[in-house]
Design a protein around this motif. Structure first.
Motif, PDB file in Angstrom:
ATOM      1  N   ASP A 210       0.935  -1.283   0.095  1.00  0.00           N
ATOM      2  CA  ASP A 210       0.006  -0.137  -0.085  1.00  0.00           C
ATOM      3  C   ASP A 210       0.955   1.320  -0.045  1.00  0.00           C
ATOM      4  O   ASP A 210       0.198   2.310  -0.356  1.00  0.00           O
ATOM      5  N   ASP A 211       2.086   1.163   0.207  1.00  0.00           N
ATOM      6  CA  ASP A 211       2.999   2.258   0.404  1.00  0.00           C
ATOM      7  C   ASP A 211       3.384   2.956  -1.090  1.00  0.00           C
ATOM      8  O   ASP A 211       3.793   3.846  -1.273  1.00  0.00           O
ATOM      9  N   MET A 212       2.961   1.785  -2.239  1.00  0.00           N
ATOM     10  CA  MET A 212       3.439   2.574  -3.528  1.00  0.00           C
ATOM     11  C   MET A 212       2.231   3.162  -4.179  1.00  0.00           C
ATOM     12  O   MET A 212       1.068   2.847  -3.682  1.00  0.00           O
ATOM     13  N   PRO A 213       2.722   4.153  -4.526  1.00  0.00           N
ATOM     14  CA  PRO A 213       1.768   5.624  -5.424  1.00  0.00           C
ATOM     15  C   PRO A 213       1.174   4.861  -6.890  1.00  0.00           C
ATOM     16  O   PRO A 213       1.784   5.194  -7.983  1.00  0.00           O
ATOM     17  N   LEU A 214       0.224   3.920  -6.784  1.00  0.00           N
ATOM     18  CA  LEU A 214      -0.388   3.358  -7.765  1.00  0.00           C
ATOM     19  C   LEU A 214      -1.566   3.873  -8.096  1.00  0.00           C
ATOM     20  O   LEU A 214      -2.434   3.805  -7.288  1.00  0.00           O
ATOM     21  N   LEU A 215      -1.955   3.854  -9.360  1.00  0.00           N
ATOM     22  CA  LEU A 215      -3.477   3.970  -9.636  1.00  0.00           C
ATOM     23  C   LEU A 215      -3.736   3.500 -11.247  1.00  0.00           C
ATOM     24  O   LEU A 215      -2.915   3.084 -12.061  1.00  0.00           O
ATOM     25  N   PRO A 216      -5.046   2.843 -11.150  1.00  0.00           N
ATOM     26  CA  PRO A 216      -5.219   2.610 -12.822  1.00  0.00           C
ATOM     27  C   PRO A 216      -5.052   3.318 -13.709  1.00  0.00           C
ATOM     28  O   PRO A 216      -5.013   4.437 -13.653  1.00  0.00           O
ATOM     29  N   GLU A 217      -4.691   3.221 -15.075  1.00  0.00           N
ATOM     30  CA  GLU A 217      -4.606   3.807 -15.877  1.00  0.00           C
ATOM     31  C   GLU A 217      -5.715   4.875 -16.335  1.00  0.00           C
ATOM     32  O   GLU A 217      -5.421   6.125 -16.950  1.00  0.00           O
ATOM     33  N   SER A 218      -6.851   4.345 -16.083  1.00  0.00           N
ATOM     34  CA  SER A 218      -8.199   5.075 -16.260  1.00  0.00           C
ATOM     35  C   SER A 218      -8.345   6.432 -15.445  1.00  0.00           C
ATOM     36  O   SER A 218      -9.294   6.826 -15.212  1.00  0.00           O
ATOM     37  N   ALA A 219      -7.632   6.324 -14.222  1.00  0.00           N
ATOM     38  CA  ALA A 219      -7.687   7.316 -13.300  1.00  0.00           C
ATOM     39  C   ALA A 219      -7.714   8.643 -13.658  1.00  0.00           C
ATOM     40  O   ALA A 219      -7.153   9.065 -14.748  1.00  0.00           O
ATOM     41  N   GLY A 220      -8.567   9.769 -12.945  1.00  0.00           N
ATOM     42  CA  GLY A 220      -8.644  11.130 -13.268  1.00  0.00           C
ATOM     43  C   GLY A 220      -7.414  11.707 -12.458  1.00  0.00           C
ATOM     44  O   GLY A 220      -6.550  11.279 -11.769  1.00  0.00           O
ATOM     45  N   MET A 221      -7.281  13.001 -13.126  1.00  0.00           N
ATOM     46  CA  MET A 221      -5.996  13.943 -12.729  1.00  0.00           C
ATOM     47  C   MET A 221      -6.227  14.394 -11.239  1.00  0.00           C
ATOM     48  O   MET A 221      -5.106  14.228 -10.442  1.00  0.00           O
ATOM     49  N   GLY A 222      -7.347  14.160 -10.708  1.00  0.00           N
ATOM     50  CA  GLY A 222      -7.447  14.629  -9.227  1.00  0.00           C
ATOM     51  C   GLY A 222      -6.952  13.494  -8.482  1.00  0.00           C
ATOM     52  O   GLY A 222      -6.402  13.634  -7.371  1.00  0.00           O
ATOM     53  N   GLU A 223      -7.443  12.317  -8.903  1.00  0.00           N
ATOM     54  CA  GLU A 223      -6.776  11.059  -8.019  1.00  0.00           C
ATOM     55  C   GLU A 223      -5.193  11.168  -7.899  1.00  0.00           C
ATOM     56  O   GLU A 223      -4.483  10.667  -7.115  1.00  0.00           O
ATOM     57  N   VAL A 224      -4.739  11.393  -9.177  1.00  0.00           N
ATOM     58  CA  VAL A 224      -3.403  11.479  -9.524  1.00  0.00           C
ATOM     59  C   VAL A 224      -2.706  12.585  -8.395  1.00  0.00           C
ATOM     60  O   VAL A 224      -1.645  11.956  -7.688  1.00  0.00           O
ATOM     61  N   ILE A 225      -3.140  13.580  -8.434  1.00  0.00           N
ATOM     62  CA  ILE A 225      -2.813  14.581  -7.518  1.00  0.00           C
ATOM     63  C   ILE A 225      -2.861  14.222  -5.969  1.00  0.00           C
ATOM     64  O   ILE A 225      -1.881  14.426  -5.123  1.00  0.00           O
ATOM     65  N   LEU A 226      -4.007  13.618  -5.489  1.00  0.00           N
ATOM     66  CA  LEU A 226      -4.103  13.196  -4.124  1.00  0.00           C
ATOM     67  C   LEU A 226      -3.259  12.016  -3.687  1.00  0.00           C
ATOM     68  O   LEU A 226      -2.639  12.114  -2.767  1.00  0.00           O
ATOM     69  N   THR A 227      -3.075  11.163  -4.808  1.00  0.00           N
ATOM     70  CA  THR A 227      -2.043  10.096  -4.302  1.00  0.00           C
ATOM     71  C   THR A 227      -0.834  10.537  -4.281  1.00  0.00           C
ATOM     72  O   THR A 227       0.034  10.135  -3.385  1.00  0.00           O
ATOM     73  N   MET A 228      -0.322  11.299  -5.230  1.00  0.00           N
ATOM     74  CA  MET A 228       1.146  11.762  -5.063  1.00  0.00           C
ATOM     75  C   MET A 228       1.127  12.538  -3.873  1.00  0.00           C
ATOM     76  O   MET A 228       2.353  12.435  -3.088  1.00  0.00           O
ATOM     77  N   THR A 229       0.265  13.360  -3.378  1.00  0.00           N
ATOM     78  CA  THR A 229       0.538  14.130  -2.223  1.00  0.00           C
ATOM     79  C   THR A 229       0.432  13.141  -0.783  1.00  0.00           C
ATOM     80  O   THR A 229       1.163  13.525  -0.322  1.00  0.00           O
ATOM     81  N   GLY A 230      -0.483  12.072  -0.908  1.00  0.00           N
ATOM     82  CA  GLY A 230      -0.404  11.360   0.009  1.00  0.00           C
ATOM     83  C   GLY A 230       0.707  10.422   0.304  1.00  0.00           C
ATOM     84  O   GLY A 230       1.106  10.084   1.507  1.00  0.00           O
ATOM     85  N   LYS A 231       1.145   9.851  -0.783  1.00  0.00           N
ATOM     86  CA  LYS A 231       2.480   8.742  -0.534  1.00  0.00           C
ATOM     87  C   LYS A 231       3.720   9.521  -0.370  1.00  0.00           C
ATOM     88  O   LYS A 231       4.719   8.907  -0.043  1.00  0.00           O
TER      89      LYS A 231
END
Length: 322
Positions: A210-231
């Motif tokens: 769970d420490d890996m910052p991973l998202l499905p290829e279909s994710a939105g930009m908001g999810e990317v920003i939140l994941t990058m900030t959180g991880k």
């Protein structure tokens, strides 16, 4: 610096270089054949290599024993004087004795030689005279070539100890090759210090699960920003439907594409496809080389194309690899 002294230093190096060259030439003849026999005897042994020597040859012997022990050949140094006062009890019939003596007439080695002969312990000798006491007693003689000492008086062991050391290193390296001793084997004997740190595997240092910052290829930009900030690793990896790494977006990518329409962009449109990665099981030092060469700070670690972990340059710094 005094010019006369500097010239003497240069001459010393030249003389010792010539000595090493003579050793190299000797390996093409009888010395090479004897070295092969020594390797076979050590490989056939069920015990250890007992290295011994007196004076400067003893100092060389200590280093050779340490090199052998650290590269997969069990070995220790036995001082010949201590051997005569009880330490012969450390030597077993499963061992091999490797004795260093330039002249071959070192009196302090006599008891160890007699003990080896009495109990049929293989005796390998590194000496410059075949007709010496040690040369005659040896089962295998590594006969060193006659060389000029770099000492201007021809007295202080200089070139002679250099070629003894080179021969010991040659024996250790030959055994490394013969045993197939790998960098991972080396790490078992060198867990500490800078060397041990550089022999870490990426598996030991990476962030997984769970420490890996991973998202499905279909994710939105908001999810990317939140994941990058959180991880807090400065990037997000995007995976395809089969879980393989499809691309990566770094905080640098976000800054480069920052505008009023970033929120409406699809992550797959700005991600770096086929990013640099390292395989599971790779040495941390190889991951560091990639980061330094490509000037990046994070690296996904893949197992069969799927992210198994992620490594940040800070992880390498904390472990002492960088």
């Amino acid at each position: 610096m005094n010019r006369v002294a500097l010239e003497a230093a240069r001459k010393s190096v030249e003389i010792e270089e010539a000595g090493v060259a003579r050793l190299r030439a000797a390996l093409d003849g009888a010395l090479g054949e004897a070295l092969e026999q020594a390797i076979a005897a050590i490989r056939a042994s069920r015990g250890r290599v007992i290295v011994s020597g007196m004076g400067k040859s003893g100092h060389i012997g200590r280093k050779v024993a340490a090199t052998l022990a650290s590269t997969g050949t069990p070995a220790f140094f036995l001082h010949p004087a201590e051997a005569s006062h009880g330490d012969l009890g450390m030597v077993t019939t499963d061992d091999v004795v490797l004795a260093f003596s330039w002249s071959g007439e070192t009196a302090e080695l006599a008891d160890l030689i007699e003990y080896a002969k009495r109990f049929a312990i293989p005796l390998i000798a590194a000496a410059s005279r075949r007709d010496s006491a040690l040369g005659r007693a040896a089962d295998i003689l590594l006969e060193l070539p006659q060389v000029e000492e770099a000492c201007p008086n021809g007295l202080a062991p200089t070139t002679s100890t250099t070629i003894q050391l080179v021969l010991g290193d040659a024996l250790a390296v030959a055994l490394i090759e013969d045993r197939g001793f790998s960098a991972q084997d080396f790490r078992l004997f060198h867990p500490g210090g800078k060397l041990g740190a550089r022999l870490h595997k990426v598996d030991d240092l990476m962030h997984g699960g769970d420490d890996m910052p991973l998202l499905p290829e279909s994710a939105g930009m908001g999810e990317v920003i939140l994941t990058m900030t959180g991880k807090r690793l400065g990037c997000v990896g995007l995976v395809d439907a089969e879980g393989r790494l499809a691309g990566i977006i770094t905080d640098g990518d976000l800054r480069r594409h920052w505008n009023g329409l970033l929120q409406d962009q699809k992550p797959r449109e700005i991600m770096t496809r086929a990013p640099l990665t390292a395989p599971l099981g790779a040495l941390a030092s190889s991951a560091l080389e990639i980061m330094n060469r490509k000037k990046i700070t994070v690296l996904f670690i893949l197992d069969a194309g799927k992210p198994a972990g992620i490594l940040h340059i800070h992880d390498l710094l904390r472990a002492g690899v960088a």
